[in-house]
Design a protein around this motif. Sequence first.
Motif, PDB file in Angstrom:
ATOM      1  N   ALA A  11     -35.344  11.655  -0.318  1.00  0.00           N
ATOM      2  CA  ALA A  11     -34.417  12.030   0.732  1.00  0.00           C
ATOM      3  C   ALA A  11     -35.161  12.536   1.951  1.00  0.00           C
ATOM      4  CB  ALA A  11     -33.463  13.124   0.217  1.00  0.00           C
ATOM      5  N   ASP A  12     -34.530  12.416   3.144  1.00  0.00           N
ATOM      6  CA  ASP A  12     -35.152  12.871   4.368  1.00  0.00           C
ATOM      7  C   ASP A  12     -35.221  14.394   4.413  1.00  0.00           C
ATOM      8  OD1 ASP A  12     -33.535  10.242   6.221  1.00  0.00           O
ATOM      9  OD2 ASP A  12     -35.483  10.275   5.246  1.00  0.00           O
TER      10      ASP A  12
ATOM     11  N   ASN B  36     -27.423   7.501  -3.594  1.00  0.00           N
ATOM     12  CA  ASN B  36     -27.145   7.591  -2.165  1.00  0.00           C
ATOM     13  C   ASN B  36     -28.010   8.653  -1.482  1.00  0.00           C
ATOM     14  OD1 ASN B  36     -25.616   7.099   0.289  1.00  0.00           O
ATOM     15  ND2 ASN B  36     -24.657   9.063  -0.089  1.00  0.00           N
TER      16      ASN B  36
ATOM     17  N   ALA C 113     -31.893   7.712  -1.571  1.00  0.00           N
ATOM     18  CA  ALA C 113     -32.274   6.382  -1.087  1.00  0.00           C
ATOM     19  C   ALA C 113     -33.069   6.501   0.212  1.00  0.00           C
ATOM     20  CB  ALA C 113     -31.023   5.538  -0.847  1.00  0.00           C
ATOM     21  N   PRO C 114     -34.048   5.602   0.437  1.00  0.00           N
ATOM     22  CA  PRO C 114     -34.782   5.602   1.711  1.00  0.00           C
ATOM     23  C   PRO C 114     -33.820   5.391   2.879  1.00  0.00           C
ATOM     24  CG  PRO C 114     -35.851   4.189   0.090  1.00  0.00           C
ATOM     25  CD  PRO C 114     -34.532   4.566  -0.488  1.00  0.00           C
ATOM     26  N   LYS C 115     -34.025   6.140   3.968  1.00  0.00           N
ATOM     27  CA  LYS C 115     -33.108   6.089   5.104  1.00  0.00           C
ATOM     28  C   LYS C 115     -33.869   5.918   6.411  1.00  0.00           C
ATOM     29  CE  LYS C 115     -29.405   9.062   3.247  1.00  0.00           C
ATOM     30  NZ  LYS C 115     -29.924   9.283   1.925  1.00  0.00           N
ATOM     31  N   LYS C 116     -33.171   5.357   7.407  1.00  0.00           N
ATOM     32  CA  LYS C 116     -33.672   5.317   8.773  1.00  0.00           C
ATOM     33  C   LYS C 116     -32.481   5.096   9.698  1.00  0.00           C
ATOM     34  CE  LYS C 116     -35.910   1.831  10.408  1.00  0.00           C
ATOM     35  NZ  LYS C 116     -36.880   0.729  10.622  1.00  0.00           N
TER      36      LYS C 116
ATOM     37  N   GLU D 215     -27.013   4.790  10.734  1.00  0.00           N
ATOM     38  CA  GLU D 215     -27.941   5.230   9.685  1.00  0.00           C
ATOM     39  C   GLU D 215     -27.859   4.247   8.524  1.00  0.00           C
ATOM     40  OE1 GLU D 215     -28.631   9.510   8.020  1.00  0.00           O
ATOM     41  OE2 GLU D 215     -27.223   8.527   6.663  1.00  0.00           O
TER      42      GLU D 215
ATOM     43  N   HIS E 236     -29.430   3.016   4.629  1.00  0.00           N
ATOM     44  CA  HIS E 236     -30.195   3.402   3.449  1.00  0.00           C
ATOM     45  C   HIS E 236     -30.143   2.281   2.424  1.00  0.00           C
ATOM     46  CE1 HIS E 236     -26.094   4.971   2.726  1.00  0.00           C
ATOM     47  NE2 HIS E 236     -26.322   4.655   1.471  1.00  0.00           N
ATOM     48  N   CYS E 237     -31.198   2.200   1.653  1.00  0.00           N
ATOM     49  CA  CYS E 237     -31.358   1.136   0.659  1.00  0.00           C
ATOM     50  C   CYS E 237     -30.798   1.607  -0.668  1.00  0.00           C
ATOM     51  CB  CYS E 237     -32.831   0.765   0.522  1.00  0.00           C
ATOM     52  SG  CYS E 237     -33.153  -0.520  -0.705  1.00  0.00           S
TER      53      CYS E 237
ATOM     54  N   LEU F 280     -36.102  -1.585   5.289  1.00  0.00           N
ATOM     55  CA  LEU F 280     -36.457  -0.788   4.112  1.00  0.00           C
ATOM     56  C   LEU F 280     -36.797  -1.672   2.919  1.00  0.00           C
ATOM     57  CD1 LEU F 280     -33.653   1.929   4.458  1.00  0.00           C
ATOM     58  CD2 LEU F 280     -36.030   2.100   5.196  1.00  0.00           C
TER      59      LEU F 280
END
Length: 329
Positions: A2-3, A138, A141-144, A189, A191-192, A264
């Motif tokens: 998580a970020d 959720n 998960a990788p986020k950007k 936003e 996320h994968c 991602l």
Amino acid sequence: MADKVFTVLDLLDMELPEHSQLHLRCIGGRMSLSNVIAAPEINRPGLALTGFYDSFTRGCVQLFGSAESAYLKKLYDENNTQSLAKMFEYSIPCLIFSRDLTPPDNFVILAESSGCAILKTELDINEFSLRLMRVFANVFAPKKTLHGVLVEVYGIGILLTGHSGVGKSECALELVERGHRLVADDIVEIHCVNGNSILGQGANKLISHHMEIRGLGIINIAQMYGVGSIREQKEIQLVIRLEEWDNSKVYDRVGNNLETLDFLGVRVPTIEIPVKPGRNLPIIIEAAAMNERLKARGYNSARDFNQNILKWIETGEVQNAYYGMDDSY
């Protein structure tokens, strides 16, 4: 990962749809609700209760079902609790008891003194585990974040990209007017999930369904067009890049050139649509969405077109048509 850190209190305060509610409440260790859940895992500490800690999973949620709770009560009834204190040496963020089970008071005291929060849920252990893993999938998960507009058109999640002022928001507004749904405007936003799907949503839920239209200002899509015109999140299945028409550039006219973008680690199909006065972009995007649905069902228009052309050439009809042309023109 998580970020930002995810705490036990965050887990308690999550706003989830009814079918995903965890129904958690704190029954002990309130001072430890700031504990960080470091791993998206769930451990059932059955072996740990017997004193076996060689493969104990630290830093994650410990989940007690009927079997673990019954064995825990048996240990206290038999005054055989020497191994329990060792469990709390492994940085446990919280213990969760399913089916509204209540642990022995002495165990609650031990957990509180060790800095561990204790929660309970009315759900049975299998249902709770499924819901909690969806939450973790959720959260961790990788986020950007991306600059663009995310809309749902005929069930297809489409991310509109392009430089500022190309008309992304105006195009999305026309799509909403035509009955489609807005997911997020301007900042998306992503996320994968499960390593093969990219979900998109507004970076800020409070403003994600507002839209900036130059010359008009900020408008609230949900208030203007109703709650049926918005959606909280959607899988991104197609990226459409809008750009100003360039006469010197050769654009794809058949659709054979499959391009993708990496988000991602997941490749998402992308197409480029040139923008110029007179082009009806919403209709083109609708056609792109329907074409993408056809591809998902195994039908590819460009491939079918090429195959028909090859069949026509093989029949010899094209030669007859060529040699039969009147040269007098």
